[in-house]
Design a protein around this motif. Structure first.
Motif, PDB file in Angstrom:
ATOM      1  N   GLU A 177       0.826  -1.207   0.000  1.00  0.00           N
ATOM      2  CA  GLU A 177       0.000   0.000   0.000  1.00  0.00           C
ATOM      3  C   GLU A 177       0.861   1.258   0.000  1.00  0.00           C
ATOM      4  OE1 GLU A 177      -3.283   2.446  -0.047  1.00  0.00           O
ATOM      5  OE2 GLU A 177      -3.206   0.265  -0.325  1.00  0.00           O
ATOM      6  N   ALA A 178       1.966   1.235   0.753  1.00  0.00           N
ATOM      7  CA  ALA A 178       2.863   2.394   0.770  1.00  0.00           C
ATOM      8  C   ALA A 178       3.478   2.633  -0.607  1.00  0.00           C
ATOM      9  CB  ALA A 178       3.958   2.176   1.815  1.00  0.00           C
ATOM     10  N   PHE A 179       3.855   1.571  -1.309  1.00  0.00           N
ATOM     11  CA  PHE A 179       4.417   1.723  -2.649  1.00  0.00           C
ATOM     12  C   PHE A 179       3.369   2.236  -3.633  1.00  0.00           C
ATOM     13  CE2 PHE A 179       8.076  -0.287  -1.038  1.00  0.00           C
ATOM     14  CZ  PHE A 179       9.093  -0.171  -1.975  1.00  0.00           C
ATOM     15  N   ARG A 180       2.127   1.804  -3.466  1.00  0.00           N
ATOM     16  CA  ARG A 180       1.070   2.304  -4.356  1.00  0.00           C
ATOM     17  C   ARG A 180       0.799   3.786  -4.093  1.00  0.00           C
ATOM     18  NH1 ARG A 180      -1.757  -1.668  -6.992  1.00  0.00           N
ATOM     19  NH2 ARG A 180      -1.348  -3.797  -6.300  1.00  0.00           N
ATOM     20  N   GLU A 181       0.799   4.175  -2.834  1.00  0.00           N
ATOM     21  CA  GLU A 181       0.498   5.558  -2.475  1.00  0.00           C
ATOM     22  C   GLU A 181       1.557   6.517  -3.013  1.00  0.00           C
ATOM     23  OE1 GLU A 181      -2.069   8.363  -0.574  1.00  0.00           O
ATOM     24  OE2 GLU A 181      -2.303   6.215  -0.924  1.00  0.00           O
ATOM     25  N   THR A 182       2.779   6.053  -3.137  1.00  0.00           N
ATOM     26  CA  THR A 182       3.874   6.910  -3.599  1.00  0.00           C
ATOM     27  C   THR A 182       4.249   6.648  -5.056  1.00  0.00           C
ATOM     28  OG1 THR A 182       5.428   5.291  -2.661  1.00  0.00           O
ATOM     29  CG2 THR A 182       4.871   7.198  -1.310  1.00  0.00           C
ATOM     30  N   ASP A 183       3.473   5.839  -5.768  1.00  0.00           N
ATOM     31  CA  ASP A 183       3.733   5.512  -7.181  1.00  0.00           C
ATOM     32  C   ASP A 183       5.118   4.920  -7.378  1.00  0.00           C
ATOM     33  OD1 ASP A 183       1.252   6.244  -7.939  1.00  0.00           O
ATOM     34  OD2 ASP A 183       1.821   8.009  -9.079  1.00  0.00           O
ATOM     35  N   LEU A 184       5.522   4.058  -6.447  1.00  0.00           N
ATOM     36  CA  LEU A 184       6.802   3.364  -6.557  1.00  0.00           C
ATOM     37  C   LEU A 184       6.630   1.897  -6.933  1.00  0.00           C
ATOM     38  CD1 LEU A 184       8.784   4.809  -3.504  1.00  0.00           C
ATOM     39  CD2 LEU A 184       9.381   5.073  -5.909  1.00  0.00           C
ATOM     40  N   THR A 185       5.423   1.484  -7.309  1.00  0.00           N
ATOM     41  CA  THR A 185       5.187   0.074  -7.617  1.00  0.00           C
ATOM     42  C   THR A 185       5.994  -0.385  -8.822  1.00  0.00           C
ATOM     43  OG1 THR A 185       3.212   0.795  -8.820  1.00  0.00           O
ATOM     44  CG2 THR A 185       2.894  -0.042  -6.600  1.00  0.00           C
ATOM     45  N   HIS A 186       6.398   0.554  -9.686  1.00  0.00           N
ATOM     46  CA  HIS A 186       7.192   0.147 -10.853  1.00  0.00           C
ATOM     47  C   HIS A 186       8.533  -0.433 -10.440  1.00  0.00           C
ATOM     48  CE1 HIS A 186      10.044   3.555 -10.663  1.00  0.00           C
ATOM     49  NE2 HIS A 186       9.018   4.222 -10.166  1.00  0.00           N
ATOM     50  N   THR A 187       9.010  -0.107  -9.248  1.00  0.00           N
ATOM     51  CA  THR A 187      10.280  -0.677  -8.808  1.00  0.00           C
ATOM     52  C   THR A 187      10.141  -2.148  -8.459  1.00  0.00           C
ATOM     53  OG1 THR A 187       9.870  -0.025  -6.504  1.00  0.00           O
ATOM     54  CG2 THR A 187      11.033   1.544  -7.904  1.00  0.00           C
ATOM     55  N   LEU A 188       8.921  -2.586  -8.132  1.00  0.00           N
ATOM     56  CA  LEU A 188       8.688  -3.992  -7.809  1.00  0.00           C
ATOM     57  C   LEU A 188       8.305  -4.799  -9.030  1.00  0.00           C
ATOM     58  CD1 LEU A 188       6.717  -3.645  -4.453  1.00  0.00           C
ATOM     59  CD2 LEU A 188       9.147  -4.036  -4.796  1.00  0.00           C
ATOM     60  N   ALA A 189       7.818  -4.138 -10.092  1.00  0.00           N
ATOM     61  CA  ALA A 189       7.517  -4.823 -11.346  1.00  0.00           C
ATOM     62  C   ALA A 189       8.740  -4.663 -12.236  1.00  0.00           C
ATOM     63  CB  ALA A 189       6.286  -4.224 -12.006  1.00  0.00           C
ATOM     64  N   VAL A 190       9.474  -5.749 -12.441  1.00  0.00           N
ATOM     65  CA  VAL A 190      10.719  -5.676 -13.201  1.00  0.00           C
ATOM     66  C   VAL A 190      10.444  -4.996 -14.531  1.00  0.00           C
ATOM     67  CG1 VAL A 190      12.527  -7.019 -14.301  1.00  0.00           C
ATOM     68  CG2 VAL A 190      11.617  -7.720 -12.105  1.00  0.00           C
ATOM     69  N   SER A 191      11.226  -3.981 -14.855  1.00  0.00           N
ATOM     70  CA  SER A 191      10.918  -3.157 -16.022  1.00  0.00           C
ATOM     71  C   SER A 191      12.194  -2.790 -16.753  1.00  0.00           C
ATOM     72  CB  SER A 191      10.183  -1.888 -15.580  1.00  0.00           C
ATOM     73  OG  SER A 191      11.019  -1.117 -14.741  1.00  0.00           O
ATOM     74  N   GLY A 192      12.035  -1.817 -17.655  1.00  0.00           N
ATOM     75  CA  GLY A 192      13.169  -1.371 -18.442  1.00  0.00           C
ATOM     76  C   GLY A 192      14.289  -0.810 -17.596  1.00  0.00           C
ATOM     77  N   ALA A 193      13.961  -0.280 -16.407  1.00  0.00           N
ATOM     78  CA  ALA A 193      15.020   0.265 -15.548  1.00  0.00           C
ATOM     79  C   ALA A 193      16.029  -0.821 -15.183  1.00  0.00           C
ATOM     80  CB  ALA A 193      14.404   0.873 -14.294  1.00  0.00           C
ATOM     81  N   ASN A 194      15.524  -2.005 -14.807  1.00  0.00           N
ATOM     82  CA  ASN A 194      16.428  -3.097 -14.465  1.00  0.00           C
ATOM     83  C   ASN A 194      17.273  -3.517 -15.658  1.00  0.00           C
ATOM     84  OD1 ASN A 194      13.777  -3.135 -13.024  1.00  0.00           O
ATOM     85  ND2 ASN A 194      14.878  -4.531 -11.687  1.00  0.00           N
ATOM     86  N   PHE A 195      16.618  -3.655 -16.818  1.00  0.00           N
ATOM     87  CA  PHE A 195      17.337  -4.104 -18.010  1.00  0.00           C
ATOM     88  C   PHE A 195      18.340  -3.053 -18.472  1.00  0.00           C
ATOM     89  CE2 PHE A 195      17.177  -5.588 -22.603  1.00  0.00           C
ATOM     90  CZ  PHE A 195      17.992  -6.685 -22.348  1.00  0.00           C
ATOM     91  N   THR A 196      17.976  -1.783 -18.354  1.00  0.00           N
ATOM     92  CA  THR A 196      18.898  -0.719 -18.739  1.00  0.00           C
ATOM     93  C   THR A 196      20.150  -0.746 -17.876  1.00  0.00           C
ATOM     94  OG1 THR A 196      17.074   0.662 -19.475  1.00  0.00           O
ATOM     95  CG2 THR A 196      19.133   1.771 -18.978  1.00  0.00           C
ATOM     96  N   ILE A 197      19.977  -1.016 -16.591  1.00  0.00           N
ATOM     97  CA  ILE A 197      21.141  -1.087 -15.700  1.00  0.00           C
ATOM     98  C   ILE A 197      22.062  -2.229 -16.126  1.00  0.00           C
ATOM     99  CG2 ILE A 197      21.837  -1.594 -13.331  1.00  0.00           C
ATOM    100  CD1 ILE A 197      19.266  -0.136 -12.434  1.00  0.00           C
ATOM    101  N   LEU A 198      21.486  -3.377 -16.477  1.00  0.00           N
ATOM    102  CA  LEU A 198      22.300  -4.501 -16.925  1.00  0.00           C
ATOM    103  C   LEU A 198      23.022  -4.180 -18.233  1.00  0.00           C
ATOM    104  CD1 LEU A 198      19.990  -7.565 -16.175  1.00  0.00           C
ATOM    105  CD2 LEU A 198      21.888  -6.678 -14.821  1.00  0.00           C
ATOM    106  N   LEU A 199      22.296  -3.576 -19.183  1.00  0.00           N
ATOM    107  CA  LEU A 199      22.926  -3.228 -20.453  1.00  0.00           C
ATOM    108  C   LEU A 199      24.023  -2.185 -20.260  1.00  0.00           C
ATOM    109  CD1 LEU A 199      19.992  -3.073 -23.029  1.00  0.00           C
ATOM    110  CD2 LEU A 199      21.750  -4.823 -22.789  1.00  0.00           C
TER     111      LEU A 199
END
Length: 903
Positions: free
Chosen positions: A341-363
């Protein structure tokens, strides 16, 4: 192999060093990008051209219309009848053929030579030819998307599974898992918590009907539901928590994609609309899954890696233990509802859903910074190892495939991997990267491969966020730098602001709420995201060969992970963290229009630092909401309040004032967030006692919200611990916080500050075989509710919990009955239901009756007959479903003056 350029080489391959066009580049005269580069060089006034010219040229948007057309077509055609799908495909193909044929006929006369006439004809007709080709490409994509969506939609209708589902038939089915099992979140459903279930997406491969034993080979996507009793598989009374992965793990949750099972179940129709399942398969029996075929080797390896990461994080603090698997591979099984709920309230849920940010860091680790990918000084790991560019691209492709397998093919993962793969292909062929065409190509290919993504909100948010980072963020960053903002800060602000501006309207559709802390929380979390992800992936890779090393890496990663969790909790705890907003697409359109109006205003404000500072201060005050300022502006909380009935929906939650920043809480409502907001609005930081009148979910499920960030002295409850699962829930929370749990019985008297109360129900023998006060055994948890006679500021308040007529009549005959006549305030029992004892209402004769009920609740609370009876008895009736939170105020001299304020 294409030669790599040094950053000091200021010319493109194939060009001379004099700034003139080489003879081999004659065809570039018709290339707008080449013309733009040549113009930049010529305008520099130098013999060798500009020292580091901007050579990207205008954005290449040619693939955007086909991608959008395919997306829209797929979303519409998934549930369209086959005849209309076929007609759409044929019509699109015919129109595309007409456009292409017309182009060829017009191109023939001018194809003999490259004289001046031919060039002139090409110049006159070139724009028209290009428009026809573009139109044909859009039509071909529409045809392809319609065909793919039609075929996928047909999977939901063909075969025996949909027919058996309409009959609710019992079957024995062989299924192949297509995704990781997941557990539903606990939620209050009336008086009980909704049962926890394991959800598994699968394909039915064989189905055998129970009535005749006929076996049919088929392929139909289904959603398997295994209830908590089946998921326990013999784990005992605490099986629900064990299924959630806290003390153990259900065997159903350990299953991997590609596993084949044989299950006995009942089929049911899937929900109408956009569901991608032909039916729902409700599995019965608690013997655990029966495996027919083991998962594939890649999935077994991925499962071992994910399990190794969980093992490496086992000894970490709770937040890091929950977040690290989510940050690295999207495994959120350990994330508690409160943290989610705290992550939803602050719009940080994208950090828990693996996304382009993770892949960009690897690349970036492999290739180096994106801007240097084609230069000799690209500084990536591959460059330091001496790997050629094309070998690096192939290695990146392998990394992309491993990324998808380990992190699972969720929408954001697929989008990130596809976009990265297209960019890697551009590197391998020696062509310059163009990320906007890469994003459009990724979206187009994914929608054609899986048309259901066209209806996925997660996929939509992922593409929108990436598009904002590629288009808006660079411009905003440049504008901020021109106004003196440091480059790194400008890039971070632009990225967070652009993603929030574009994604907020879609988030409103899902949550009907706009976060005011999303941008600062994302900015602060950004600094910790990269180290947490890198260290987490290193722990993932070392967990199998060297678990102690993985544990050390996970411990290092726990620090940034804890920082991200702290940001989420702190941001969500702010009184003005978000504002309610109209939901649905109408609310999204309204927010989008407001954003378009505010963006030019914000641009102009950037020219006036003083106005910017004033707006920032206003936003801070709106988010923090200092109590003195809030009280001066809104009048809430009213000075001198003695009791507040919180608006928590269909449930009960009350606060009794017991001093500065201190209050006794009676019941906690059905959800943690509303009661937490109510207590924050009142400035309550200390709770000497939480009284839970009984264990129904609409009274106890919000208890984590009361405990959040507050000093709590203890919990008092009724003696009848039913329902048992909710009673265990309360005792587990109390044990986690080392809070004493006591039993409240009639005759008990307590005082704190200027507040005192007497428990008048239940009698001491409730829930036991014998006792000192003979009274009828309660017929259920409602009749065992704790009832309290409260005295504060010269007022007498009677709180009845959910007592029903049998207990109400017994209360009227109890030793405390004489002290209950003519109370000032009555908290009406059971949300004002029609099930009340009129004799007790007449005896009480309250001046004010308060009813806690949810808006448009399905129970019909409060009942019109109950409201009428209270008014006939001379009481003023207030209810939270219409009046919101209600505060009772006493007189300054304690003379029994009664006033009311509504929020």
């Amino acid at each position: 192999m294409t030669a790599m350029r040094s950053r000091t080489d200021t010319t493109d391959p194939g060009r001379t060093h004099t700034g003139h066009v080489a003879p081999t580049d004659l065809t570039d005269l018709t290339d707008p990008a080449a013309t733009a580069r040549l113009t930049v060089h010529a305008a520099s006034g130098k013999r060798l051209g500009a020292s580091h010219p901007r050579q990207e040229g205008p954005a290449d948007l040619r693939l955007v219309p086909p991608a959008l057309a395919a997306w829209a077509t797929a979303a519409v055609m998934l549930h369209t009848p086959p005849g209309l799908v076929t007609g759409t495909v044929i019509a699109a193909l015919l129109l595309a053929g007409v456009l292409l044929t017309s182009r060829n006929r017009r191109a023939e006369p001018g194809s003999e030579g490259l004289g001046s006439e031919g060039l002139g004809c090409e110049g006159l007709g070139g724009a028209q030819v290009r428009s026809r080709v573009s139109g044909a490409a859009v039509l071909l994509c529409i045809a392809a998307a319609a065909g793919s969506a039609g075929l996928h939609g047909a999977d939901l209708r063909r075969g025996p599974v949909p027919e058996l589902a309409r009959e609710y038939a019992s079957v024995t089915a062989e299924v192949e898992l297509t995704a990781d099992p997941r557990l539903t979140r606990p939620r209050a459903g009336g008086s009980r918590m909704a049962p926890t279930a394991v959800l598994i997406e699968a394909d039915v491969r064989k189905v055998e009907r129970a009535r005749d034993g006929a076996t049919v080979v088929t392929r139909a996507p289904v959603l398997m539901i295994v209830d908590a009793r089946s998921a326990r598989s013999g784990t005992g009374d605490d099986g629900q928590e064990r299924a959630r992965g806290r003390e153990g793990e259900s065997p159903w949750l350990r299953l991997l994609p590609s596993t084949r099972l044989r299950v006995e179940a009942r089929l049911a129709p899937a929900a109408a609309g956009g569901d991608r399942f032909a039916a729902v398969l409700r599995v019965r029996g608690g013997d655990g899954p029966k495996t027919v075929e083991e998962p594939s080797a890649p999935q077994r390896l991925a499962g071992r890696l994910r399990a190794g990461l969980r093992a490496a994080t086992d000894g970490l603090p709770a937040d890091a233990r929950a977040l690290l698997p989510g940050l690295v591979v999207g495994d959120t099984s350990r994330v508690t509802p409160e943290l989610d709920e705290a992550f939803r309230e602050t719009d940080l849920t994208h950090t828990l859903a693996v996304s382009g940010a993770n892949f960009t860091i690897l690349l970036a680790l492999l290739l180096g910074p994106p801007g240097l990918a084609q230069y000799a000084e690209r500084r990536g790991l591959a460059s330091r190892l001496g790997l050629p560019l094309r070998t690096t691209a192939l290695l990146g492709g392998a990394l992309s495939l491993a990324f998808v397998v380990v992190c699972r093919p969720d929408p954001s993962v697929l989008r990130a991997a596809a976009c990265g793969s297209v960019a890697l292909l551009a590197l391998a062929t020696g062509r310059r990267r163009s990320l906007i065409p890469a994003l459009a190509t990724a979206a187009l290919l994914l929608v054609l491969h899986d048309p259901w993504l066209a209806r996925s909100y997660g996929f939509l948010l992922s593409v929108l966020a990436t598009g904002a980072l590629l288009t808006l963020a660079p411009r905003w960053s440049a504008g901020l730098r021109r106004r003196g903002v440091p480059p790194r800060l400008a890039e971070a602000l632009a990225a967070a602001g652009a993603a929030q501006a574009v994604c907020a309207p879609v988030v409103v559709v899902l949550s009907a709420r706009v976060s005011l802390v999303a941008v600062p929380c994302n900015l602060l979390a950004e600094f910790a995201l990269a180290p947490a992800t890198v260290l987490g992936f290193l722990a993932l890779g070392t967990a199998l060969p060297a678990l102690p090393v993985a544990k050390a890496l996970a411990w290092c990663a726990s620090w940034p992970a804890e920082w991200i969790a702290w940001i989420a909790r702190t941001g969500a705890a702010l009184p003005g963290a978000g504002v309610d907003w109209p939901g649905g697409w109408a609310g999204a359109a309204l927010l989008g229009a407001l954003t378009l109006v505010l963006l030019p205003v914000g641009r102009r404000l950037l020219r006036h630092p003083w106005w910017c500072g004033a707006c920032a201060l206003l936003l801070v005050l709106l988010v923090v909401q200092p109590p003195p300022l809030t009280r001066a502006v809104t009048g809430w909380p009213p000075p001198g309040w003695r009791m507040v009935m919180c608006d928590v929906g269909q449930g009960d939650a009350m606060v009794l004032a017991a001093g500065e920043d201190t209050g006794v809480v009676v019941d906690a409502g059905p959800d943690p967030a509303p009661v937490d907001r109510c207590l924050r609005s009142l400035g309550i930081t200390r709770v000497p006692l939480v009284v839970l009148t009984h264990f129904h979910a609409d009274h106890v499920a919000g208890l984590p919200g009361v405990l959040r960030g507050r000093s709590v002295g203890g919990i008092a409850t009724t003696g009848l611990e039913e329902p048992a699962d909710q009673a265990r829930f309360v005792r587990r929370l109390a044990a986690d916080r080392d809070l004493p749990v006591t039993r409240a019985v009639a005759g008990e008297r307590r005082r704190t500050g200027g507040l005192s109360w007497e428990v008048v129900w239940p009698p001491p023998n409730t829930g036991h075989a014998a006792g000192a006060w003979p009274a009828p055994e309660p017929e259920g948890p409602n009749d065992a509710s704790v009832a309290m006679l409260v005295r504060t500021a010269g007022l007498r308040l009677l709180l009845l919990g959910d007592m029903e007529p049998p207990a109400q009549r017994a209360l009227a005959r109890s030793p405390a009955a004489g002290r209950l006549a003519d109370v000032d305030v009555l908290k009406v029992a059971h949300h004002g239901s029609a099930y009340q004892d009129p004799g007790l209402v007449s005896r009480l004769a309250p001046r004010l009756a308060l009813i806690s009920a949810g808006r448009d609740n399905s129970y019909g609370h409060p009942a019109p007959s109950t409201v009428a009876a209270l008014r006939d008895a001379g009481a003023a009736v207030l209810r939270t479903d219409r009046d919101g939170a209600i505060a009772v105020l006493g007189g300054e001299d304690g003379g029994g003056e009664l006033r009311v304020a509504r929020h």
